[in-house]
Design an enzyme around this catalytic site. Structure first.
Site, short mmCIF file in Angstrom:
data_model
loop_
_atom_site.label_atom_id
_atom_site.label_comp_id
_atom_site.label_asym_id
_atom_site.label_seq_id
_atom_site.Cartn_x
_atom_site.Cartn_y
_atom_site.Cartn_z
CD GLU A 39 -1.18 1.12 3.47
OE1 GLU A 39 -2.31 1.49 3.12
OE2 GLU A 39 -0.69 1.39 4.58
CG HIS A 68 -2.07 5.07 1.99
ND1 HIS A 68 -2.22 6.43 1.89
CD2 HIS A 68 -1.58 4.84 3.24
CE1 HIS A 68 -1.83 7.00 3.02
NE2 HIS A 68 -1.44 6.06 3.86
CG HIS A 153 -4.15 -1.84 6.50
ND1 HIS A 153 -2.84 -2.11 6.13
CD2 HIS A 153 -4.30 -0.50 6.38
CE1 HIS A 153 -2.25 -0.98 5.79
NE2 HIS A 153 -3.10 0.01 5.94
FE LIG Z 1 -2.22 1.95 5.98
FE LIG Z 2 1.17 1.43 5.43
#
Ligand SMILES: [Fe+2]
Ligand SMILES: [Fe+2]
Length: 271
Positions: A39, A68, A153
């Protein structure tokens, strides 16, 4: 079956380390499948199609993203054509691509899932536990699939740990990403799921979470912005987790990965 997961690839330093080291590690450690979080590969901001192709060519079987995911606009189209790239399942209802898939790798079926957490994140995401519940119920370990990898995440260690225990016995491995700092708690949980709160980044650790130190420190000290953040360009450490998965899909053992750069240490035994 031996799986490796690598945490957030950070900028050019992280991309270079993956390209240069992953092919040899695959052979040396006898890795059957590799999942890489990409990412932050584009100077910290998302992943573009060309960089995703490089990672896949270097030996990643699957690339996960994160908050992201779509910072690089071409990912919105690329993720629809390339099933080996996953974004978080709860990124947004309208997001292109998918948050989970079953991959057939070397004759074995590996389910890879990515979810975002809710605590201390910059946007509000749907609650990940019921999403995981639905996916894990539909893919029983040892019958419907041979292994399950969950990339959770999020920022909070508590939330990631709760996800780990929520999946215990139903996933081969639950590994956290996003903070860019590896935690020291790699373990096999009581019901057989390998777990690590955060994989850490694949990036230069002479930095503030992968960015050149000067500007982040200035902002903390003065509260003022002078320049854009720029990725640190020193040698990256590949950080993540290797897991040996039994025939029933649960974890036999796991080892943290720290290869190259400032955090280098011994890895798993050769196979
Ligand atoms: Fe992240
Ligand atoms: Fe990251």
């Amino acid at each position: 079956m031996r799986l490796m997961f690598l945490g957030d690839v950070m900028g050019r330093a992280g991309r270079r380390a993956v390209a240069e080291r992953l092919p040899a590690l695959r052979a040396e450690w006898g890795l059957d499948a590799v999942v890489v979080n990409g990412e932050n590969a584009s100077s910290g901001r998302g992943l573009n199609a060309a960089q995703a192709k490089e990672m896949l060519a270097a030996g990643a079987d699957v690339v996960t993203l994160g908050d992201h995911a779509f910072d690089q606009k071409d990912m919105m189209g690329f993720i629809e054509q390339e099933p080996r790239v996953l974004r978080p399942e709860n990124f947004a209802k309208a997001a292109p691509g998918k948050g989970w898939r079953v991959y057939e790798i070397g004759g074995r079926r590996l389910l890879v899932v990515q979810v975002l957490g809710q605590v201390f994140m910059s946007r509000t995401y749907d609650e990940p536990f019921s999403i995981l519940e639905r996916i894990l119920r539909a893919h029983r370990l040892g019958t419907a699939v041979d292994a399950v990898l969950v990339d959770v995440h999020c920022e909070a260690t508590s939330e990631k740990m709760a996800v780990g225990h929520w999946c215990d016995g139903r996933a081969s491995v639950v590994v956290g990403t996003h903070t860019h700092v590896p935690t020291g708690d790699a373990q096999v949980l009581p019901k057989g799921t390998a777990y690590l709160t955060d994989a850490g980044m694949c990036g230069d650790y002479d930095s503030v979470i992968g960015m050149d130190k000067t500007e982040p420190i200035r902002r903390f000290v003065t509260g003022m912005t002078k320049e854009r953040f720029a990725p640190a360009l020193g040698e990256a450490t590949l950080c993540g987790l290797v897991v040996d998965v039994r025939r029933d899909g649960l974890a036999e053992a796991c080892w943290p990965v720290r290869v190259g750069g400032r955090l280098a240490q011994a890895g798993p035994p050769a196979r």
